[in-house]
Structures are given as C-alpha cells and as structure tokens.
Design an enzyme around this catalytic site. Sequence first.
Site, PDB file in Angstrom:
ATOM      1  CD  GLU A  49      -3.056  -0.562   2.335  1.00 60.97           C
ATOM      2  OE1 GLU A  49      -3.643  -1.614   2.625  1.00 60.97           O
ATOM      3  OE2 GLU A  49      -3.051   0.810   3.365  1.00 60.97           O
ATOM      4  CG  ASP A  60      -3.790   7.985   8.223  1.00 60.30           C
ATOM      5  OD1 ASP A  60      -3.676   6.905   8.017  1.00 60.30           O
ATOM      6  OD2 ASP A  60      -3.996   8.946   7.144  1.00 60.30           O
TER       7      ASP A  60
END
Lengths: 275, 407
Positions: A49, A60
């Site tokens: 990824e 995040d």
Amino acid sequence: MKRLGKVFESLRTENRKGLIAFIMGGDPDVETSTALLKALPSRGVDVIEIGMPFSDPMADGPVIQMAGQRALEAGCTLRNVLDMVVSFRKDNQDTPLVLMGYANPVYRYGVDKFALDCAEAGVDGVIIVDLPPEEDQAVREALGNQFVDMIRLITPTSDAGRLETILDGATGFLYYVSITGITGAAKAKHDKVAAHIEKIRAKTDLPIAVGFGIKTPNDAQEMSALGDAVVVGSSIVEKIAHLSGKSGKVDQGAPEMTAVLDHIGALSGALKPAA
Amino acid sequence: MQNERKPPNSFRKAPDERGHFGPYGGRFVAETLMPLILEVEKAYLEARDDISFWVEFDKYAKHYIGRPSPLYHAEKASKHFGGAQIYFKRDELNHTGAHKINHCIGQILLATRMGKTRIIAETGAGQHGVATATVCALFDIPCTIFMGETDVKRQAPNVFRMKLLGAEVRSVSSGTGTLKDAMNEALRDWVTHVEDTYYLIGTVAGPHPFPMMVRDFQSIIGKELREQFQDRYGGLPDTLVACIGGGSNAMGLFYPFLDEREVKLIGVEAGGHGVESGEHAASLTGGLPGILHGMSSYFLQDENGQIKDAHSISAGLDYPGIGPEHAWLFDHKRVEYVSVPDQEALEAFQLCAKLEGIIPALEPAHAFAHVAKIAPSLPEDHHLVMNLCGRGDKDIFTVADMLGVKL
C-alpha cells in the site's frame, strides 16, 4: 487474472497469510521512497500500500500524519506517487500495488485522469478513506472502467445493514479496520474481531485484510489468524522516519534502510506457516 | 462535482435525502463514522418533527439565550452614510455574546435525546468553544474542546472561560495548529469514541446532517427578523448582509428569505491581506471546489489539492472552507459573495463603536465594512439589515495590538 486476485488465490493454495506493507509515497523524499518500494517484495511483502500524501489526513494518527508532512515538504505530488509505481513496474509485474489516501487530491487531479493514469502506471487497487460507499460512485466507476479495484473498508461499527451497503459493489479485497480509531492506535481485541469477521465471511467470498494497530511480528501473527492478510503501517513508517534528512545518501546498505527492511522481514517471517 | 446549471424552483428544499446541495455537501467521512452519522441524521429528523423538541428549544431560546434578539434601527449610522436605512439584528446580545449559542442549545438537546454522555467540539477564536462549554455545564455533560495551538496562545481569555465552565481544552499541534487541524483532531477523537460521544460542530459545515441541522437551528435569526420587520415596517427588508467564515450566522439569517428573490442577500468573506495576496479566508472568491471535513464544498487549496491555511484578523473567520449550502447558493448566484480585507474590518470595528456605541466582534465588523461601502449609494427608503452576530469584547486585545496600543 488480475494481480490482486492471483496473490490472494496463491495465499489460499499455499495455506499462508499475506503481509500488506504500507509506506507513505514520497517519504522522506521520492527517490528514497522509490528505492524502498522496490526492495519490499524481496522481504516477503505480498501486497504494497502506498499512501498518497494529504495535508489533512483525518483518519491517521501522528506517525502517518508526520510521514505525509515529510513527503509534502519534500514536494511530493500525486503524479510523483504514480511515477513511483511506473518505476516499480519496470522490474516487477507480480506484486499488487494499492494506493491509499483522501479524496481531495484525487478530485483536484481529476477523477477520470486519475483512474486512467493508475491503470497505465500499474496500480491494482485504490482506497480512499473519506469516500464511504454513499459517495464513492464517481471514483469507483472511473476506476472500474480501467479495471482497477476500489477497495472498501469495513469497521467494528459496520452492522448488518451497513455490511450490505459496503459489500454491494466491493471489489479486490475488503480492508477490515479492526479498531474504532486512527492508524497507529492500540491493537484490537482478537475475539471481538474474530466474531465480526465470521459474520462478514458468511456474506462474501472476497479476501479480508485486517489492519490498524498491528505493529510487531507477534501482533501480525496473532491477527493473521482472522483474515487472509494483515496490514502493517505505522510501525514501518516509524522506522522510515529515521531515513529523513538523508536524501541522496541512502542506499540499500544504509543502516536505517536495513532497519526498515529487517523489520518488514521479521513481519513476513512471522506469517510463514510453521514447518 | 459538476455544477448544476439549472436553478432550482425553490432554494428552501435542499439538501436532498443524501445531504447534497447540488454537487456540494454529502457525507465524506471514514467508514467508522458512517453508522453514527446516519444515527445523528435519524435522531435529528425525528426531533425536527417532534413538537416537544421545539418547545424545549424555544424555552431555552427565550429564557436562557434571551431571544428574540432586538431589531435595531441604526439611525446614526444611516445618517452618517447618507443612504439606506441600516438595521442591526442584535445577536451579539445573546448569552455568551454571539449567535453560536443558538445551535449549541439545539445540538445539546439532540445529544441528550440520543443518550450521548460526552461532547466534543472544535473552536477557532473560542466563541463556539465557550458556547459549547456553556451548554455542557448547563446540561451537566463532560466536554472536550479541540483548539489549535496557535489559537490557544492568542485567545487566552476564551481558553480560561472554557475551563471555568468545566471544559477540557485540548491544544492541537498537528498540521499547522489552527482551526482546520482542531477539526481534524475532533474527527479523530470521534472515530475513537463513536459509542458515547457527540460531535457538536460549530458551523454549517461537516458531513450531512450537520450543515442542514445547524442552519435549521440558526434560522431562528431570519425567522425573527421577518416577523419583527413585518410588524414594525411592513413587508420585507430589501438587503441582508452577514459575515461568513463557515457561514452559520449568514445561513441562519438568509434561509427564511431564500425564496423571496426580491430580497438581496450578501455574504461577506474575510479578505485578510487581500484575495490577490493569497493570504485570506475567502473560500468562495479565492478557493476551489473540493472535499474536506466530511463535505464537498469550496476550499482554499493549492493546485495539488493540499489544503492551504486561511488568514484573517478575525479568528472566527479563519477557516479554509465554507458550508456546502453557501457553495451551492454561490454557484446559482442567489447570494452575492464579496470579501473585505483586515484593514477595512478594523476601521469598521472602530466606526461602529463610535457611531452606535456598539463594539462589534471583528467578524460582523467585516459585514459593517461592506455596509459602509454600499449604503451611501442606496435610496433612503432602502432597508438594509446587517447581522450583528457577535460582540467585540473578545477582540479588544487583537484590535489594541493592531492599533499599536499596549493594554
């Protein structure tokens, strides 16, 4: 057959769990990040990824936030991330690459152009964190026209009704976010995840990757029992942070690079079936 | 995000059931939040149809906030500019000194109805944070306010106020440490505490249903104005002016008038050092369509879609986005959007104080600066209403500093 399908099929025939490694594209700079990307398959990574850096990554934790900031400060653009893929594909036609990021840079780039350029570069799947099924139609269709998978997320809050919405139109694999929280947070409770994944399995044949909160080889091994693959991000990115400021000087043998790759090697090693 | 060219029959029928205002709005959040967002929507739609909910809302509006706020004919200002008759909708007289308390009461009633036991909110200048901390004290619910590191430093009195009211103020250092980062951090907290927490968003922004819901609560401003104006002067005012950061006070003022096309609506964005300088907070006049904080709207961003920091003398307008309904009204030209730079707002701030004996917040000072520009050329029978959405006590330090006065 598409690369993602092939990898998950061979994982099943080999009775093995896959390692999905996350790195932030362009962190700490495009050159170093490209070198790192190219080295990952040799350390047993099954799917990679690549984060598309964004100024405001609302899902995040601090580690990935900082990685995005480093990449942006070094001038990394979405085009640079796609070029990393182009460069990677010159020597590797087998390892699936999945881009992960947020909607705004993709929309600014142009949805159709993004899908076309993904296909041309050799991207296999795309995850856009802030495009839930209700809002992903434009991107999903554009990618679908180019035979690139839109990967959807399932979370602990996805109840039966939600599951139906998510599975309707899901492709490639399912990314199971094992905690309610942000990247880099504490590990999920094994039993809770197991019960939920069992319910998902009853409704779909798509492979399931389990991510969020998986940091060590032990975590990876423990959580791998639940899905077809585990995703590790923050603990890798944390080590990549040490490469920061070494632009141009980092080669495969640099100790900081070795530390990143050894960590990844340990993670994939932990997923090898017991002899 | 293609623009819908055809104007709708009514501007009061949006959003659609998916929360879209034309190509704007929507629910651009992480999957973890989706069930919760849908739950908030369901709870709000039920509350909206429940007369007892509005009885409660009206009770607090009247006896706690002090509504209706007066409609004041600013005769001195009208004479000074020598044109239109100028009126102030005095939302600065509300409890806590601004219009923010209107949607805070509405949302805290909803949160308790939903059985939520913890409140989070973001704040820039601290006005929304103070209003949130206030209703949380009133309803005895613990709250955490996210505030950018930079704002914590420059808005120390409001940080102290929030703490006095029992709130926990969390300083946000991620990103650039401003309002947009406070909102990111609030969303991160919400994802982590989905079970018990309600995110009390401070403007007509965020994922659906927040833009619609906050607008509905703030519409009390426009509704009161319609009645007050009709009773005292008959008919409708000719022009309405309001400042815009996220756009909550403007949406509240405009919404009840959207379908009366003869009423001219003007939104005033913060021009900072001037839109051409790149240092401003004018998302419509200086930004581009995009996706952030759960919505599709206009945002300040670079050519790669990275969000840029906003700049304004007024911390309350210092946001790089705008509510999606404004984006839609902008595309259809139902509302005219202009911008006023820092310097003009600063002059208007002082002029309003001297002319009318009212120290406005720096936010409505932007609106007053635009009123000063257009009023002289309008006829004497032109009725212009400006939303005086906040009082300026909180800004005296900033203004003193700008004027070189040491307090």
